[in-house]
Design an enzyme around this catalytic site. Sequence first.
Site, short mmCIF file in Angstrom:
data_model
loop_
_atom_site.label_atom_id
_atom_site.label_comp_id
_atom_site.label_asym_id
_atom_site.label_seq_id
_atom_site.Cartn_x
_atom_site.Cartn_y
_atom_site.Cartn_z
N LYS A 261 0.82 -1.23 0.00
CA LYS A 261 0.00 0.00 0.00
C LYS A 261 0.84 1.27 0.00
O LYS A 261 0.63 2.17 -0.80
CB LYS A 261 -0.92 0.03 1.23
CG LYS A 261 -1.98 -1.02 1.29
CD LYS A 261 -2.91 -0.81 2.47
CE LYS A 261 -2.27 -0.99 3.83
NZ LYS A 261 -1.84 -2.38 4.09
N HIS B 163 -4.45 -9.49 10.05
CA HIS B 163 -5.31 -8.76 11.00
C HIS B 163 -6.62 -9.52 11.27
O HIS B 163 -7.64 -8.89 11.57
CB HIS B 163 -5.65 -7.36 10.48
CG HIS B 163 -4.45 -6.54 10.13
ND1 HIS B 163 -3.44 -6.27 11.01
CD2 HIS B 163 -4.10 -5.96 8.95
CE1 HIS B 163 -2.53 -5.53 10.41
NE2 HIS B 163 -2.88 -5.33 9.17
N ASN C 202 -2.99 6.42 5.59
CA ASN C 202 -2.33 5.54 6.56
C ASN C 202 -0.84 5.87 6.69
O ASN C 202 -0.12 5.20 7.39
CB ASN C 202 -2.51 4.09 6.08
CG ASN C 202 -2.35 3.09 7.20
OD1 ASN C 202 -2.73 3.33 8.33
ND2 ASN C 202 -1.77 1.94 6.89
#
Length: 475
Positions: free
Chosen positions: A127, A197, A150
């Site tokens: 990302k 996650h 982020n």
Amino acid sequence: MGSRQVSDWQGMNVTVAGLGVSGVSAARALAGLGARVTVVDGGSGETHEARAAELAEAGVVVRLGDARTLPEGTDLVVTSPGWKPSSPLFAAAAAAGVDVVGDVEIAWRLRGPGAAPWLAITGTNGKTTTTRMLASILTAAGLRTAAIGNIGTPIIDVVLGDERYDVLAVELSSYQLHWAPSLRAHSAAVLNLAPDHLDWHGSMEAYAADKGRIYEGNTVACVYNVADPATEELVRAADVEEGCRAIGFTLGTPGPSQLGVVEGILVDRAFVADRHKQAQELAEVADVNPPAPHNIANALAAAALARAFGVEPAAVRDGLRAFRPDAHRIEHVAEVAGVAYVDDSKATNTHAAEASLAAYEPIVWIAGGLAKGATFDELVTASAKRLRGVVLIGADRALIREALARHAPEVPVVDLERTDTGAMSAAVREAASLARPGDTVLLAPACASMDMFTNYNERGEAFAEAVRALADEHA
């Protein structure tokens, strides 16, 4: 900032969950818009108290040591990304009929008239690199842009800041997407999907669904990974604006409506006049730094989003050439006695480690740390033939050792029990003894770092320091 935005928040009772960077940013911004803000955080200590004192000066109430109870009269909860949906505070909010949103949702709601469109990126891995590549391409095209979300500056601060942008490159985690129901990007990409996650999301299905929210309401392009059918499924499931297109990227020869690679050239068969007969050259593989397979995929995804925004081919090439990767992402540290030492401490899960291992051979692999519920059989099976040897460190190293015993029993393994600060130096020395000239010693841990280090940066620095010490001895 328009009066409409101010009036929306005037007098509203907002509870902000968490005193981290995004929490502090949200609290300051909303207090500045006239909201009555209370921050709750279960922690305590000097850092928390210092931040609380700063916020108090801005008229924000901070409640430390209790993150479970919802302040009376709360109209909206704004959460920091890491807080799990199962948190007691959110259960209390649900019982009271109070919405819970994240900082990305607040930023989206706060955009003024004529605000810059968002080109959004998510995925299990790649990302940050892809977002920064995209920003580099947009800059090369002469557009005012920033890589946000982020990474870097808190997203609310950018939206409310004085600087004006033409377009924003926005990295979004699955956490942030979970709490951003109103977000509607110009175009978006899901780079890949692998288990990660899951302790936060509860299941792979829930994790994928949160990633897929990035496509909701896209207006021009939904960019997906041809090699990862799950990303295309998310495009199919998304409710997009009429005329929005599905655009694939592939390391192979692209079909119509795809970007891909032909004989060392990155080509576009999506944003051309006749995509059935035409292909537009964008850049050479050699323009991508470093030209590892997964990084070429990142470059294609960034190029697809830039092209969706109307960027010319020359800017794609110039932007990729100008891009420099962050530290600890497949970073060549040194060559010692004919052996290359590469730091990919950022490979904190099995998917990232597999991509990293695919870029080299033969490899002496340094791995281990906190597994976060991951299993390692697929990773070891995919990478076994490249391995000269393995050095294992960290709390969950036994899980990798067992996978190696099952799928690569002939590969020599050094199991380091120590977890003190000198462990990485010992790991590098063990790896050096296993390596031969022409090999690569690769730190790609496939695990989180917090068992031994503050974060992956500190782990990468420890590796680089140990390699430099080794180089000095051979000088």
